[in-house]
Design a protein around this motif. Sequence first.
Motif, PDB file in Angstrom:
ATOM      1  N   GLY A   1       0.790  -1.229   0.000  1.00 23.29           N
ATOM      2  CA  GLY A   1       0.000   0.000   0.000  1.00 23.29           C
ATOM      3  C   GLY A   1       0.819   1.273   0.000  1.00 23.29           C
ATOM      4  O   GLY A   1       0.271   2.364   0.151  1.00 23.29           O
TER       5      GLY A   1
ATOM      6  N   SER B   1       2.785   4.284  -1.740  1.00 21.74           N
ATOM      7  CA  SER B   1       2.872   4.961  -3.035  1.00 21.74           C
ATOM      8  C   SER B   1       4.335   4.904  -3.493  1.00 21.74           C
ATOM      9  O   SER B   1       5.231   4.604  -2.691  1.00 21.74           O
ATOM     10  CB  SER B   1       2.427   6.416  -2.895  1.00 21.74           C
ATOM     11  OG  SER B   1       3.426   7.165  -2.209  1.00 21.74           O
TER      12      SER B   1
ATOM     13  N   LYS C   1       0.904   5.516   8.461  1.00 23.21           N
ATOM     14  CA  LYS C   1       0.979   4.063   8.275  1.00 23.21           C
ATOM     15  C   LYS C   1       1.828   3.385   9.342  1.00 23.21           C
ATOM     16  O   LYS C   1       1.907   2.166   9.369  1.00 23.21           O
ATOM     17  CB  LYS C   1       1.554   3.752   6.888  1.00 23.21           C
ATOM     18  CG  LYS C   1       0.615   4.140   5.777  1.00 23.21           C
ATOM     19  CD  LYS C   1       1.225   3.882   4.415  1.00 23.21           C
ATOM     20  CE  LYS C   1       0.177   4.249   3.366  1.00 23.21           C
ATOM     21  NZ  LYS C   1       0.618   4.067   2.028  1.00 23.21           N
TER      22      LYS C   1
ATOM     23  N   LEU D   1       0.521  -3.733   8.312  1.00 22.64           N
ATOM     24  CA  LEU D   1       0.661  -3.590   6.857  1.00 22.64           C
ATOM     25  C   LEU D   1       1.084  -4.906   6.230  1.00 22.64           C
ATOM     26  O   LEU D   1       0.654  -5.265   5.140  1.00 22.64           O
ATOM     27  CB  LEU D   1       1.683  -2.518   6.520  1.00 22.64           C
ATOM     28  CG  LEU D   1       1.312  -1.075   6.799  1.00 22.64           C
ATOM     29  CD1 LEU D   1       2.486  -0.163   6.498  1.00 22.64           C
ATOM     30  CD2 LEU D   1       0.112  -0.655   5.965  1.00 22.64           C
TER      31      LEU D   1
END
Length: 92
Positions: A18, A20, A62, A89
């Motif tokens: 996830g 970028s 995150k 994550l």
Amino acid sequence: MTSQHFPDELLAALGQLGFSPYEARAYCALLAQPPLNGHEVAKASGIPPSKIYETLGRLAEKGAVPAGGARTPAPGRLRASSRAALGPLCKV
């Protein structure tokens, strides 16, 4: 400090978690040369300086870098968070 090339496989794996493209490059820079301040992360990762704090803020949200207040990166020099912090994550 100059912009580094990070393995495409590593960037792709972070993308699957996830991240970028900018987040993956910033995280790799912090793994390669901790601790760094925002300017140094931008330089090491090749991310435009105008985008680095936004990118670090998303990494803080995150749990990939230590968070300061209001989901922003902690001020000063940053390190990548431990694998334990990334557990949600990684789904490991």
